[in-house]
Design a protein around this motif. Structure first.
Motif, PDB file in Angstrom:
ATOM      1  N   LEU A 103      -2.889  -9.690  -2.589  1.00 15.00           N
ATOM      2  CA  LEU A 103      -4.166  -9.489  -2.160  1.00 15.00           C
ATOM      3  C   LEU A 103      -5.172 -11.292  -2.841  1.00 15.00           C
ATOM      4  CD1 LEU A 103      -4.638  -5.533  -3.315  1.00 15.00           C
ATOM      5  CD2 LEU A 103      -5.284  -6.863  -0.921  1.00 15.00           C
ATOM      6  N   LYS A 137     -10.716  -6.413  -3.790  1.00 17.16           N
ATOM      7  CA  LYS A 137      -9.775  -5.954  -3.958  1.00 17.16           C
ATOM      8  C   LYS A 137      -8.271  -6.518  -4.283  1.00 17.16           C
ATOM      9  CE  LYS A 137     -10.002  -3.754   0.472  1.00 17.16           C
ATOM     10  NZ  LYS A 137      -9.687  -3.915   1.908  1.00 17.16           N
ATOM     11  N   LYS A 140      -8.801 -11.676  -0.482  1.00 17.54           N
ATOM     12  CA  LYS A 140      -9.497 -10.656  -0.814  1.00 17.54           C
ATOM     13  C   LYS A 140      -9.483 -10.191  -2.580  1.00 17.54           C
ATOM     14  CE  LYS A 140      -7.662  -8.161   3.553  1.00 17.54           C
ATOM     15  NZ  LYS A 140      -7.190  -7.198   4.328  1.00 17.54           N
ATOM     16  N   GLU A 189       1.016  -1.587   0.075  1.00 15.63           N
ATOM     17  CA  GLU A 189       0.162   0.172  -0.292  1.00 15.63           C
ATOM     18  C   GLU A 189       1.551   1.548   0.044  1.00 15.63           C
ATOM     19  OE1 GLU A 189      -2.104  -0.962   3.516  1.00 15.63           O
ATOM     20  OE2 GLU A 189      -4.302  -1.777   2.110  1.00 15.63           O
TER      21      GLU A 189
END
Length: 652
Positions: free
Chosen positions: A196, A204, A201, A162
């Motif tokens: 991810l 995402k 996830k 991130e």
């Protein structure tokens, strides 16, 4: 040749792009002599860093380490007398960290990454708009993320990705036409998407892959002949196609992968043409090998997707083609451990496919070949965690196959060996989520095996241990659909175990929890076949149990594991009690009884108007066609696909 070392380095860069490694090393040696004669320490840092990185890319790790350590040492010496050179230290640390990571020295690499980040944070606090510092920080955040991902520390890796994405977005806004910024951003988004996906996830991950594709589409509009960008874009299409398949299988996903294959094939043809003109070009040779490896991965992924949608016969040629490419690469470099590991991985994947096709003997042969190769790799490098992890996975897969073949003693032995290996890995890397998840699945596999051998309490204990692990994993990562799906499956298994030992109330609670998980999964991904099947089996188990008059004191009715004549309780229990292995065993016997060649089986599930799922028959595919067995209290009636009655088997 220029007399300025930095001008020589520019020429070296041009030589490397043309694959002229020998000439590049000659130029670097000349530049080193000039720098030493003129006492240009700053030039030596750049020369040693470049030389070390080239050796690292070529796999000459020890030579690379010597050069990169010298570059770091000189940078630290220069910084003592001139603060300008302080920013050189984290760059040198990062180069050395990447090398150590490639060498498997993960703990030392992590320490050096963190030291580099600490220095860059200090520099950015003083000069927050400095593009060079921002770019270096993005590189370190990205590299550290890949290390954390490799060691299973997914949450920490997610944070680092991130940060890297955030910085690279800032850099692209400042200089939107900068090709390097665009390439780095796309590469980061792709790796982030893979993480991810591993974390479950999926939405995402899909967004990250789509962002990466958008950037590559822009790059290829500007540079349509760039083979690297074509190959990278094909890889992202592969990743996105596989992700979409997890969200709901469709033929469209297969077409995406086939489009990626077209791009890889195109890139390979271009490299082949370039190498005909310049056969000694090391850069093109390296790129061709990378593309071949990527094509192998793609072929295996297409095979997995085809296997998932039941197109088993189409999947097999994909794996065989991948194996052929891996073997051709190994022929050229017989001592390359990565090529050996790739072949072992493909052999193991072939084993899974052949098992699903009912070709158990062939599957066992493939698993054993993979096992032998992985044992050799581990014996040569016993501290390599990836080799130990791969070997554990192969042992567990072989154990699962032996279970289907009714070789329970051998199966239990294999899975127990795998369990010990996972425990050894977790002793060193206790935060490795992937290893924890695989350990839990191995425990559940052992639970099923122990149940089939009548060891109910041991079976329940193993499955309960698996549940504890997944509960802890979901507490940290509640969005992970893989954890949710696996936990639902284990809840179903433990529910059946509890029911068979007469603990009806506990069994109902397990079924109810499994239904809740499957309901949540299907709300997100209603087309996912795995979730649909899991929900149907769980609903049937729960509905049948709820409608029965059994009490906690009732003695359980157990299914035996001998031949067809020993399954006289089946009509009373219903097919819901059959595990996947028992379905396979019975279907094979049915196929044999009608003189057909068994391929695979399935449950024929129908849903009533009231929304209740019921199993109508046990279906099975043979090479000669599709059949179904309707099991009654006294007989089994086998029908062809067109409804013709083929045979009636009396039950005793």
């Amino acid at each position: 040749m220029p007399e300025d070392p930095f001008e020589i380095l520019k020429n070296v860069d041009m030589l490397l792009k043309r694959g002229k490694y020998r000439e590049a090393f000659e130029s670097l040696n000349y530049a080193e002599q000039l720098a030493l004669n003129n006492k240009r320490q700053d030039s030596l840092v750049a020369i040693y860093s470049t030389t070390g990185n080239i050796h690292s890319n070529l796999g000459n790790f020890e030579e690379a380490k010597g050069y990169l350590e010298r570059a770091l040492k000189i940078s630290e010496q220069l910084a003592l007398t001139d603060s300008f050179y302080i920013s050189w230290i984290p760059a040198a640390q990062t180069n050395l960290s990447v090398l150590l990571q490639n060498m498997g020295q993960l703990d030392e690499a992590k320490i050096r990454y963190e030291q580099a980040l600490k220095m860059l944070d200090t520099l950015l606090n003083k000069d927050p708009e400095n593009i060079l510092y921002q770019s270096d920080a993005a590189i370190v955040q990205y590299s550290l993320a890949t290390l954390l991902q490799d060691t299973g520390r997914f949450e920490d890796a997610e944070f680092r990705y991130e940060q890297a994405v955030k910085i690279r977005e800032i850099l692209m806004k400042k200089d939107p036409d900068n090709e390097q910024y665009q390439y780095d951003a796309a590469k980061t988004e792709n790796e982030f998407g893979m993480l991810l996906g591993d974390m479950g996830k999926l939405e995402k991950a899909k967004f990250a892959f789509e962002q990466a594709l958008k950037i590559y589409e822009v790059l290829l509009t500007k540079y349509p002949e760039n083979l690297q960008y074509q190959s990278d874009m094909a890889g992202i299409q592969t990743n996105l196609g596989l992700l979409l398949s997890r969200m709901g299988i469709s033929l469209q996903d297969i077409s995406k992968l086939e489009n990626a294959k077209f791009m890889y094939d195109k890139a390979l043809k271009m490299y082949e043409a370039l190498l005909k003109k310049d056969p000694k070009n090391a850069k093109n040779q390296s790129n061709m090998v990378i593309t071949q490896n990527n094509l192998c991965l793609l072929l295996e992924n297409i095979g997995r997707l085809l296997r998932t949608v039941g197109r088993l016969e189409e999947a097999q040629p994909m794996y065989e083609q991948a194996l052929k490419i891996h073997e051709s690469l190994l022929t050229k470099d017989s001592k390359n451990p990565q090529y050996q590991s790739n072949i072992a991985g493909t052999q193991a994947t072939m084993g899974i496919l052949l098992r699903d096709m009912g070709k158990f003997g062939d599957a066992k042969h493939r698993f054993e070949k993979a096992l032998k190769m992985r044992e050799i790799l581990l014996s040569k490098d016993p501290e390599n965690p990836q080799y130990l992890y791969d070997l554990a996975g192969t042992l567990d897969n072989l154990g699962s196959l032996l279970r289907v073949m009714d070789k329970f003693k051998e199966a239990i032995s294999m899975s127990e060996k795998a369990l010990k290996m996972y425990e050894a890995l977790l002793a060193k890397y206790p935060d490795n989520a992937e290893c924890q998840s695989d350990k839990a699945m191995t425990l559940d596999n052992l639970g099923i095996m122990l149940l089939q051998t009548g060891r109910f309490e041991d079976a329940k204990r193993r499955s309960e241990d698996a549940l504890v692990i997944f509960e802890a994993l979901l507490a940290k990562n509640p969005e992970n659909v893989e954890y949710q799906s696996n936990m639902a499956a284990i809840l179903l298994n433990t529910g059946v175990m509890l029911e068979q030992t007469g603990r009806i109330t506990e069994a109902k609670l397990r079924f109810e929890k499994a239904i809740q998980l499957y309901s949540a999964l299907l709300a997100k991904y209603p087309e996912n076949i795995e979730y649909q099947s899991g929900m149907a089996r769980t609903r049937i188990a729960y509905d049948t149990l709820s409608s029965s008059k059994d009490t906690e004191q009732d003695k359980p009715i157990l299914i035996t594991h001998g031949s067809l004549r020993d399954t006289s309780n089946l009509g009373k229990l219903g097919i819901k009690h059959l595990s996947a292995d028992e379905q396979t065993r019975l279907s094979r016997e049915f196929a044999k009884a009608i003189g057909k060649t068994y391929v695979s089986c399935f449950l024929d599930i129908k849903t009533t108007k009231e929304g209740v799922a019921k199993i109508e028959s046990l279906g099975f595919y043979c090479q000669e066609g599709q059949f179904k067995a309707v099991i009654g209290d006294e007989e089994v009636r086998i029908f062809a696909e067109d409804g013709t009655l083929v045979k009636v088997l009396r039950r005793t």
